[in-house]
Design an enzyme around this catalytic site. Structure first.
Site, short mmCIF file in Angstrom:
data_model
loop_
_atom_site.label_atom_id
_atom_site.label_comp_id
_atom_site.label_asym_id
_atom_site.label_seq_id
_atom_site.Cartn_x
_atom_site.Cartn_y
_atom_site.Cartn_z
N VAL A 1 56.10 15.55 60.58
CA VAL A 1 56.63 16.14 59.36
C VAL A 1 55.53 16.94 58.69
O VAL A 1 54.44 16.43 58.45
CB VAL A 1 57.16 15.05 58.41
N LYS A 2 55.82 18.21 58.40
CA LYS A 2 54.82 19.09 57.80
C LYS A 2 54.86 18.95 56.28
O LYS A 2 55.91 19.09 55.66
CB LYS A 2 55.07 20.55 58.20
N ILE A 3 53.68 18.67 55.71
CA ILE A 3 53.52 18.53 54.27
C ILE A 3 52.39 19.44 53.83
O ILE A 3 51.31 19.41 54.42
CB ILE A 3 53.21 17.07 53.88
#
Length: 951
Positions: A147-149
């Site tokens: 998951v890209k944050i």
């Protein structure tokens, strides 16, 4: 993109010898489905995939490859475009994850990942980011998801929380060493939190995406500017072109190496933790003077990743050179960083700007993506949605476009859905926004409504009489007038008047033995519903004796006086309202749905149609694609920038009653503090010369029943340069969608007007004056005396001192002429008739208004009291002082007592009319009251004649 035919000579494959993983910065469904991704994994040793909104926008916004899944989803669910996008994206991510699963297994969970970004809109929202990361992790449900944050200061705690929850995280938008240090600390802290909970550290992977080429683009541009300006350090500055980004990246790698030797990391490594690898992002070359593989060849080193856009990957495969460069020439890299600071290139400022620009760029791309999905969704749904077409002059359209873009940049529609009062005045608005969720709520509780509907049908009522005012009556009236009587159900009648003739007329329409009585009042103490209830409950008790209560239903907010009364009187049903929904926004709540159920409206179909409107106006839909925001922006821009504040409603006859509901929503929501939009409903269309420059036309067009003469008249207005909005309905049930669209639009218009669209400060003022008059009547047995300033035949004229002084004349015609001579361009005339509303009086008031319109070329409103007091009355008193009002009262041919009180309906109506006029006068409105003595028909004829001569 092509794959190498000679894998042994392939530089991409050779990266493995340097312990660097090449990832692909690209995803598309067809690319996965046709085996192209699998071939890259096989031939080029590609070991991961990253995605972002810009990549998905190109994939989903072009062609038809997603249409089949879209059709399947839309055939079974009613979803917002944001949800639809996510379903498509999740399917793509899962498919790519399956392709890379062998890599993931072979690497023991240390490679083979596919990245999916949390909504860019949440980049500054820590809690929202953490929540969405967890939701995406659960939705994709693949162990090799990352998951890209973003590495914004606000999201750093979300990175820690996500790692602690066992979620693989790709931290993106890192530009500076200081930001990277914060990311590393969040990663280590997250692992320590997970360890404290007894979690498995070995299965949690993370990369830190350090952006490269964008830094050189900024630095080089500043260098070029200073050199061109003759900077004294020009020679030194030139030596830094194309070097700062790589030096910056190398400093990050040095920091990573140092961290790997700390006791803190060693303890986690001993517990099985994976290292967080640096990932080089933004590695496509922007400056054509540089090698197209500069940011690949210069950053090769162990325990790193380089994510390559397709063009860069092809270039590196073709002519790239593999050598461990990342750990070399560190001394020179330090010197570059020192020179950058010494020469005042402000790398810190540039990296902060790049974060802001990156957040905005991803949000812009996400807007484009969701707009593309919304457009495709609308195309696929076809006639299941109403459609809006605008015909605006060029300068008007340009202003609307600017307004929409401002709403997009500010994220205002998302803030509206988040119930953020700062969209308006930062006042109490957030307390009145549950109408946003009421359709979902009613569908979730549809069983109780359907059960009630079945019981009503089983009991065989012949009539349903709803008693209410404003928001409690106008919505049900639209349903009754639009759909008529349903087989097996009684006719729905709506009473919203204190006129004794009108009350008596409704009494004649019903048989108490076969009538279901519904009394609707949010507060439970509104005067009009209370006295209507008293009258018809007395009627029912005389006919039904002790069974009367079983014929009554109440709709009211919890804890109200009406709720207590209904319980005490043994009412059959009591339905609760939502205290956080204002009356005019309540049509899709129980205040509209209970009468709809009683009248036999197919509830599920109706609410599902409403839900389509809700979803297309969702916060995920960018303003330019959002039908509610688009409409509200046009209304707001028209009123605030072009003086077009007379919203003129034209409708196909079969749906024309919708305008009466719109009147209340718009006028009561926007007309306050000297501002507002004045709705003009049911004013028969005329030619272009009948209209000034203050109009905005809305044409509600039922496609299956449209009238050619209306279409032609609208076309003529467009040709004449008048702004027109055409909304096409494909069936009558689609009024459900439009209920919600207009609620959103009105809220949006309120933001443009900078007012609170959920209060009604001037409605209460009339109630106060009415209560004063009623108190005087109860004390003395009569209303306070009043003196006319003139009487001519059956026409008796009243006004406050200021208005009377301006209305000199020795005949009725002269007085009316003096009054209407006060009308000027941009004004409107309101005919406010406190008389029975029936076919004859409706025809009279229509003829009168059109005569005024055509004589003065101004907008006209034709209203009946007291119903308009809970509708347009707010705007007449609190809106712009552009109204010229003629109030019409009359002797009652008969009166009716209000049971249990010492007064009658006629007294209440008279008090309401006088209270209304008093407030108009107090607000310095141009107002005149004419009272008809004796026979109403003859008096109206005399008034019409005098009006004709005066104009």
């Amino acid at each position: 993109m092509t794959s190498s035919a000679t894998p042994s000579a392939n530089p991409l494959r050779a990266l493995a010898k340097a312990h660097q993983s090449p990832w692909l910065d690209f995803i598309r469904r067809s690319f996965v489905e046709d085996g192209s991704l699998a071939r890259l994994v096989q031939d080029d040793d590609i070991r991961g995939v990253t995605s972002n909104p810009a990549i998905f926008q190109k994939a989903m916004g072009e062609g038809t490859e997603y249409d089949a899944q879209m059709r399947d989803i839309l055939a079974h669910e009613i979803v917002a475009p944001g949800v639809l996008y996510e379903k498509l994206a999740v399917a793509d991510i899962k498919a790519a994850a399956h392709v890379l699963a062998p890599v993931y297994e072979q690497a023991h969970g240390k490679d083979g990942f596919v990245s999916l970004e949390v909504s860019p809109y949440l980049a500054r929202d820590m809690e929202g980011t953490a929540h969405e990361a967890a939701r995406l992790w659960a939705d994709v449900a693949e162990p090799n998801l990352m998951v890209k944050i973003p590495a914004t200061p606000e999201s750093i705690p979300a990175i820690r929380a996500s790692i602690a929850a066992g979620i693989n995280v790709n931290v993106t938008l890192i530009f500076s060493l200081n930001a990277y240090k914060d990311v590393v600390d969040a990663w280590l802290s997250g692992l320590e939190d997970l360890q404290a909970k007894g979690g498995d550290l070995s299965r949690v992977a993370s990369v830190a995406s350090f952006f490269v080429s964008r830094i050189d683009s900024k630095i080089d541009a500043e260098i070029d500017r200073r050199v061109a300006a003759g900077d004294k350090d020009a020679a030194a500055l030139k030596t830094l072109r194309g070097k700062v980004a790589i030096a910056n990246a190398k400093m990050a790698y040095v920091y990573w190496q140092e961290m790997m030797q700390t006791p803190r990391w060693k303890a986690l490594e001993e517990a099985g933790a994976q290292t967080q690898r640096l990932l080089w992002a933004s590695t496509g070359t922007k400056d054509k003077a540089y090698s197209d593989v500069l940011y690949v060849e210069s950053l090769i080193g162990p325990q790193t990743v380089n994510t390559l856009p397709p063009a860069t990957m092809d270039a590196f495969r073709d002519h790239g050179t593999v050598a461990e460069t990342l750990g070399t020439d560190i001394t020179n890299a330090r010197q570059v960083m020192e020179d950058t600071q010494r020469l005042g290139l402000d790398l810190d400022g540039i990296t902060k700007t790049l974060v802001d620009e990156g957040v905005q760029s991803f949000a812009d791309a996400f807007d484009g993506l969701l707009g593309s999905v919304a457009a495709k969704q609308a195309t696929l749904l076809r006639d299941k949605l109403t459609t809006l077409k605008t015909s605006l002059p060029a300068d008007f359209q340009e202003a609307v476009d600017k307004g929409l873009n401002a709403w997009r940049k500010d994220g205002s529609i998302r803030r509206l859905w988040a119930k953020d009062a700062s969209v308006w005045t930062n006042g109490p608005e957030a307390k009145w926004l549950n109408w946003l969720n009421t359709v979902d709520d009613r569908l979730n509780h549809i069983g109780s409504l359907e059960a009630f509907q079945a019981e009503v049908k089983a009991r065989g009522f012949h009539q349903v009489l709803l008693m209410g005012m404003g928001g409690s009556s106008l919505g049900p009236e639209v349903l009754a007038m639009t759909f008529g009587k349903h087989e097996g159900f009684g006719h729905l009648y709506v009473l919203d008047s204190t006129d004794p003739q009108q009350v008596a007329a409704f009494e004649k329409k019903i048989d108490p033995h076969h009538t279901l009585f519904i009394v609707a009042s949010k507060s439970g103490s509104t005067l009009e519903p209370s006295i209507m209830l008293a009258y018809f409950q007395d009627l029912a008790k005389r006919a039904l004796k002790e069974k009367a209560g079983s014929h009554f239903v109440a709709i009211t907010d919890p804890g109200s006086k009406l709720e207590a009364y209904a319980k005490a009187e043994g009412f059959w049903k009591i339905f609760s309202g939502d205290p956080q929904i204002g009356g005019r926004y309540s049509v899709l709540s129980n205040f509209g749905m209970v009468p709809a159920a009683a009248a036999g409206v197919p509830l599920r179909l109706f609410l599902e149609d409403a839900l389509r409107g809700v979803r297309m106006c969702d916060g995920s839909v960018p303003p330019v694609s959002n039908p509610g925001v688009l409409l509200g922006t046009i209304m707001g821009v028209a009123a605030t920038q072009f003086g077009r504040d007379k919203l003129t409603i034209i409708a196909t006859p079969q749906i024309m009653d919708f305008g009466a509901w719109m009147e209340q929503l718009i006028a009561e929501s926007t007309g306050k503090h000297g501002k507002g939009i004045i709705p003009i409903d049911d004013e028969t269309l005329g030619g272009p010369k009948r209209y000034g420059k203050d109009r905005l036309f809305v044409y509600l067009r039922l496609a299956t029943e449209h009238r050619h003469e209306q279409d032609e008249a609208i076309s003529t207005l467009i040709d004449a340069g008048q702004p027109v909005i055409t909304i096409n309905f494909h069936n009558k049930r689609q009024i459900a969608q439009e209920f919600f669209r207009w609620e959103i639009a009105t809220a949006v218009a309120g933001a443009f007007l900078n007012i609170d669209p959920f209060d009604q400060p001037d409605v209460e003022s009339t109630k106060i004056e009415t209560r004063k008059l009623m108190a005087a009547y109860e004390k003395t047995g009569k209303l306070p005396a009043e003196e006319p300033f003139a009487q001519h035949g059956p026409l008796v004229f009243f006004a406050d001192q200021a208005n009377a002084a301006a209305l000199k004349g020795d005949t009725a015609t002269a007085i009316l002429k003096a009054h209407f001579d006060r009308v000027k361009a941009g004004d409107y005339v309101g005919l406010l008739a406190y008389i029975e509303r029936n076919r004859e009086t409706l025809e009279w008031i229509q003829h009168a208004r059109l005569h005024v319109r055509d004589a003065k070329t101004i907008a006209t409103a034709a209203e009946f009291g007291p119903r308009f007091l809970h509708s347009t009355g707010q705007a007449y008193k609190g809106g712009p002082n552009t109204g010229v009002f003629l109030q019409i009262t009359a002797d009652d041919a008969r009166d009716l007592p209000v049971p249990g009180t010492g007064y009658s309906f006629g007294v209440v109506k008279a008090a309401q009319a006088r209270g209304d006029f008093d407030v108009l006068a107090e607000r310095k409105r141009r107002a005149l009251r004419v009272h008809i003595k004796g026979n109403l028909k003859e008096g109206l004829a005399a008034l019409a004649s005098a009006l004709h001569d005066a104009l």
